[in-house]
Design an enzyme around this catalytic site. Structure first.
Site, mmCIF file in Angstrom:
data_model
loop_
_atom_site.group_PDB
_atom_site.id
_atom_site.type_symbol
_atom_site.label_atom_id
_atom_site.label_comp_id
_atom_site.label_asym_id
_atom_site.label_seq_id
_atom_site.Cartn_x
_atom_site.Cartn_y
_atom_site.Cartn_z
ATOM 1 N N ARG A 227 -59.460 -5.706 -34.836
ATOM 2 C CA ARG A 227 -60.619 -5.542 -34.796
ATOM 3 C C ARG A 227 -60.492 -3.926 -33.777
ATOM 4 O O ARG A 227 -59.715 -3.705 -33.549
ATOM 5 C CB ARG A 227 -60.719 -6.427 -33.581
ATOM 6 C CG ARG A 227 -61.701 -8.315 -34.119
ATOM 7 C CD ARG A 227 -62.611 -8.022 -35.169
ATOM 8 N NE ARG A 227 -63.027 -9.363 -35.480
ATOM 9 C CZ ARG A 227 -62.345 -10.048 -36.733
ATOM 10 N NH1 ARG A 227 -61.659 -9.057 -37.475
ATOM 11 N NH2 ARG A 227 -62.929 -10.826 -36.736
ATOM 12 N N GLU A 257 -68.976 -1.117 -37.841
ATOM 13 C CA GLU A 257 -69.445 -1.550 -39.245
ATOM 14 C C GLU A 257 -70.494 -1.798 -40.310
ATOM 15 O O GLU A 257 -71.076 -2.592 -39.761
ATOM 16 C CB GLU A 257 -68.414 -2.706 -39.908
ATOM 17 C CG GLU A 257 -66.508 -2.376 -39.233
ATOM 18 C CD GLU A 257 -65.752 -3.159 -39.216
ATOM 19 O OE1 GLU A 257 -66.158 -4.599 -40.476
ATOM 20 O OE2 GLU A 257 -64.422 -3.162 -39.063
ATOM 21 N N HIS A 276 -62.860 -2.960 -43.712
ATOM 22 C CA HIS A 276 -61.968 -4.035 -43.737
ATOM 23 C C HIS A 276 -62.123 -4.814 -44.671
ATOM 24 O O HIS A 276 -62.694 -5.786 -44.941
ATOM 25 C CB HIS A 276 -63.193 -4.425 -42.908
ATOM 26 C CG HIS A 276 -62.965 -5.546 -42.073
ATOM 27 N ND1 HIS A 276 -63.617 -5.888 -40.395
ATOM 28 C CD2 HIS A 276 -62.427 -6.647 -41.969
ATOM 29 C CE1 HIS A 276 -64.010 -6.908 -40.335
ATOM 30 N NE2 HIS A 276 -62.370 -7.426 -40.822
#
Length: 299
Positions: A227, A257, A276
């Site tokens: 994270r 994000e 991601h």
């Protein structure tokens, strides 16, 4: 029992069909429902399968038949008001372990790319610059793995298979991994690559910051597929600029994000980025959907 998959992506819909996953008892809504349409999409379902849709307390109150939410992933609290669900008697389930191997492979791919400066040479070549850069051979180098869950232990296994020495730190000791466990200071000081595999909590927010970067081995590579908030970004940028410790950061996750186009990370030549995507393989998606549907049936 009514099971409704409220935000199935076209990719997952195709995967269900191609892999013959049994969804005979699941109503599937393809696409992301708007906030206005969400209550209608949930309808009278008792069990909801949720990929990435925000479900807050007021929305749950509008769905009196709802008794269980299966979140396709581990970070349910980022999308679901878990406290409100508990107050309303709605169970929230998560799917663990589905992407351990895929994420570890992506983390190692980032480590390899950073170790050999592949992204920087790719960028240079595209604008006409021929500049063969020095790289790092990984055999006999040290991989430091922070976090000994499923992903971290897979990462350790991959690194060992590459001939690397592995050091591991976990917040709670893992007796079965005693041969590679060490304290955090030793791991940071001796590792050529440090790979983060912690879950995000109040205890791990900002876990790596200036004091930890100061302990890292000169020329080290930092990999983060966990994270973004586990790393203090401002301190990381300062460490990258100093040239004293972190030589390269390879990141798949970010504080915000999608990544802001104005992010200072984008201007750093010694940063490798991916969107991601560490969990995004067909194999992981298949495990995720199958497990999620089984959890829904048992809910």
């Amino acid at each position: 029992m009514t099971i409704r998959f409220i935000d199935c992506s076209p990719f997952i819909e195709a995967l269900i069909r191609e892999n013959g996953i049994d969804v005979s008892d699941v109503t599937i809504h393809v696409g992301d429902p708007s906030a206005e349409d969400l209550a209608k999409v949930i309808g009278g379902a008792r069990v909801v399968i949720n990929g990435h849709t925000v479900i807050d307390g007021p929305m749950m109150e509008r769905c009196p038949d709802l008794r269980s939410i299966v979140f396709l992933g581990t970070g349910a609290a980022s999308y679901i008001d878990v406290a409100a669900a508990a107050r309303l008697g709605i169970a929230v389930h998560t799917v663990k372990g589905y992407g351990d191997r895929s994420i570890a492979e992506h983390a190692f791919a980032l480590a390899l790319a950073a170790a050999r400066n592949i992204p920087r040479m790719d960028r240079d070549l595209r604008v006409g610059i021929w500049n063969p850069l020095e790289g790092m051979e990984l055999k006999s180098r040290t991989m430091g793995v922070i976090g000994a869950g499923g992903i971290g232990t897979e990462m350790a296994a991959i690194a060992r298979g590459f001939g690397m020495r592995v050091l591991l730190w976990n917040r709670t000791p893992r007796p079965e991994l005693a041969d590679i466990q060490t304290d955090l200071e030793t791991l940071l000081g001796e590792s050529d690559i440090v790979s983060l595999h912690l879950s995000l909590s109040e205890e791990t927010r900002g876990f790596l910051a200036a004091p930890q970067f100061a302990l890292m081995k000169r020329g080290a590579i930092l990999v983060n597929t966990a994270r973004g908030a586990i790393v203090n970004q401002a301190d990381l940028l300062a460490a990258l600029a100093s040239g004293e410790t972190v030589a390269h950061a390879a990141l798949d996750v970010f504080d915000t994000e999608p990544l802001d186009p104005a992010s200072p990370l984008l201007a750093q030549p010694n940063v490798t980025l991916s969107a991601h995507a560490a969990f995004k393989t067909r194999e992981a998606a298949d495990r995720l959907v199958r497990t999620g549907i089984e959890l829904a049936r048992r809910s």
